[in-house]
Design an enzyme around this catalytic site. Structure first.
Site, short mmCIF file in Angstrom:
data_model
loop_
_atom_site.label_atom_id
_atom_site.label_comp_id
_atom_site.label_asym_id
_atom_site.label_seq_id
_atom_site.Cartn_x
_atom_site.Cartn_y
_atom_site.Cartn_z
N CYS A 48 0.83 -1.21 0.00
CA CYS A 48 0.00 0.00 0.00
C CYS A 48 0.86 1.26 0.00
O CYS A 48 1.38 1.66 1.04
CB CYS A 48 -0.95 -0.01 1.20
N CYS A 53 -0.43 4.12 2.16
CA CYS A 53 -0.21 3.92 3.60
C CYS A 53 1.26 4.16 3.98
O CYS A 53 1.54 4.75 5.01
CB CYS A 53 -0.55 2.50 4.02
N ASP A 54 2.18 3.65 3.18
CA ASP A 54 3.56 3.55 3.64
C ASP A 54 4.57 4.41 2.87
O ASP A 54 5.74 4.48 3.26
CB ASP A 54 4.03 2.07 3.53
#
Ligand code: NAP
Length: 341
Positions: free
Chosen positions: A166, A169-170
């Site tokens: 992701c 997300c990261d």
């Protein structure tokens, strides 16, 4: 192709939450389940547990069948920095623990087992899990989608430690670093473009010499000076002991191997929605996602859906939670309309 094997973090398959009266049917005599549940929620990621919080606060006493991989995809994430309300970030597993605690506080019962079969052809709906048969007036399906993985042992070992599925997300963890993205579809190329906001260099590793992504996205990627391409290549090993240090790749035409140094590797080779057991009853699209009609409703009255299992596009914890809330409100209205309640 392998799919994510989620970390098991809940202690057992024993029921948790407020117990309610014993069931009266033959199969349920010794169990703390109702003969006929009001609402069963399948799945325990942000969508399922938000649905549980809302349903429990509406006194529906929902039962959540969490699945063996309880907590969903956030169990694989380390720091979550984009969920509102956590200005300093929060670890994915910790966030799911808090969601669950909040659901249980209002009377949700959670059971860490997988639903293996359903019968949605008649009322009450029937759901089998292990050796148990549950009957319920309404169902919210929030079983999510699993990111496809390459299936390398080093990939699962370093997942959450440099290997990610992701970028949203990261990505921000890799400011100024060199990173790689694996895949050639819209997700991979869009993620590569997005990641150039943070990374000094993004290498897209694709198994062919042509991208599958839409032309307009391809053009943007080709014009971006930070994006480099490794054509006809597949990862054979993610390198590093505790955190990622590089990816060994193999040219599928020449067989030549080389190691690319990188601190982050984003695997973007598609997702698979967890819908197999629903296929005989629910309308699915060509990729297997549940087709929604009118917000969270499906083609069967009383079966609602929330989160990634119906969303190939946004796939965020916050959008999943939002749709979980909507599904619980829709289920509540539906249950109110039933004569027996
Ligand atoms: P996808 O279109 O299925 O692409 C998957 C990519 O991963 C392909 O390039 C495929 O290679 C590669 N791949 C698959 N298995 C692999 C393996 N084992 N090893 C190496 N590479 C592998 O998946 P997606 O990119 O997630 O997109 C899913 C759907 O969402 C698509 O319909 C896409 O258009 C849509 N989407 C739309 C947007 C948007 O409109 N903004 C954004 C993201 C996604 P091959 O090309 O060789 O098959």
């Amino acid at each position: 192709m392998a799919q994510i094997a989620w970390v098991h973090f809940y202690k057992s398959a024993e029921i948790e939450g407020a117990p309610i009266g014993k069931g009266e049917s033959d199969t349920m005599t010794e169990t703390p389940f109702k003969e006929r549940e009001n609402l069963i929620i399948l799945g325990s990621g942000p969508a399922g547990l938000t649905a549980a919080i809302y349903a429990a606060r509406a006194n529906l006493e929902p039962l959540v069948l969490e699945g063996y991989e309880a907590g969903g995809q956030l169990m694989l994430t380390t720091e979550v920095e984009n969920y509102p309300g956590f200005p300093n970030g929060i670890l994915g597993p910790e966030m799911m623990r808090l969601f669950r605690e909040q659901a249980i506080r209002f009377g949700t019962r959670c059971l860490q087992i997988d639903a293996t079969k359903v019968d949605f052809s008649k009322h009450p709906f029937q759901i089998w899990a292990e050796d148990k048969l549950f009957k319920t007036s309404a169902v919210i399906i929030a079983t999510g989608a699993s990111a496809n993985l390459l299936g390398l042992p080093s990939e699962s070992r370093l997942l959450g430690h440099g290997v990610s599925t992701c970028a949203t997300c990261d990505g921000a963890f890799f400011k100024g670093d060199e990173i790689t993205v694996i895949g050639g579809g819209d997700s991979a190329v869009e993620e590569a473009i997005f990641l150039t906001r943070f990374a000094s260099k993004v290498t897209l590793i694709h198994r062919r010499d042509q991208l599958r992504a839409s032309k307009i996205v391809q053009e943007r990627a080709f014009k971006n000076p930070k994006i480099h391409f490794q054509w006809n290549s597949v990862p054979t090993e993610f390198l590093g002991e505790k955190t990622l240090e590089g990816v060994r790749i193999k040219n599928v035409q020449t067989g030549k191997e080389e190691a690319l140094p990188c601190l982050g590797a984003f695997v973007a080779i598609g997702h698979t929605p967890n819908t197999k057991i629903f296929a005989p009853y629910l309308e699915l699209d060509s990729k297997g996602y549940i087709v929604i009609r009118n917000q969270t409703k499906t083609n069967i009255d009383g079966i609602f859906v929330a989160g990634d299992v119906q969303d190939a596009r946004y796939r965020q914890a916050v959008t999943a939670a939002g749709s979980g809330c909507m599904a619980a409100l829709d289920a509540e209205k539906y249950l109110e309309s039933l004569p027996h309640l």
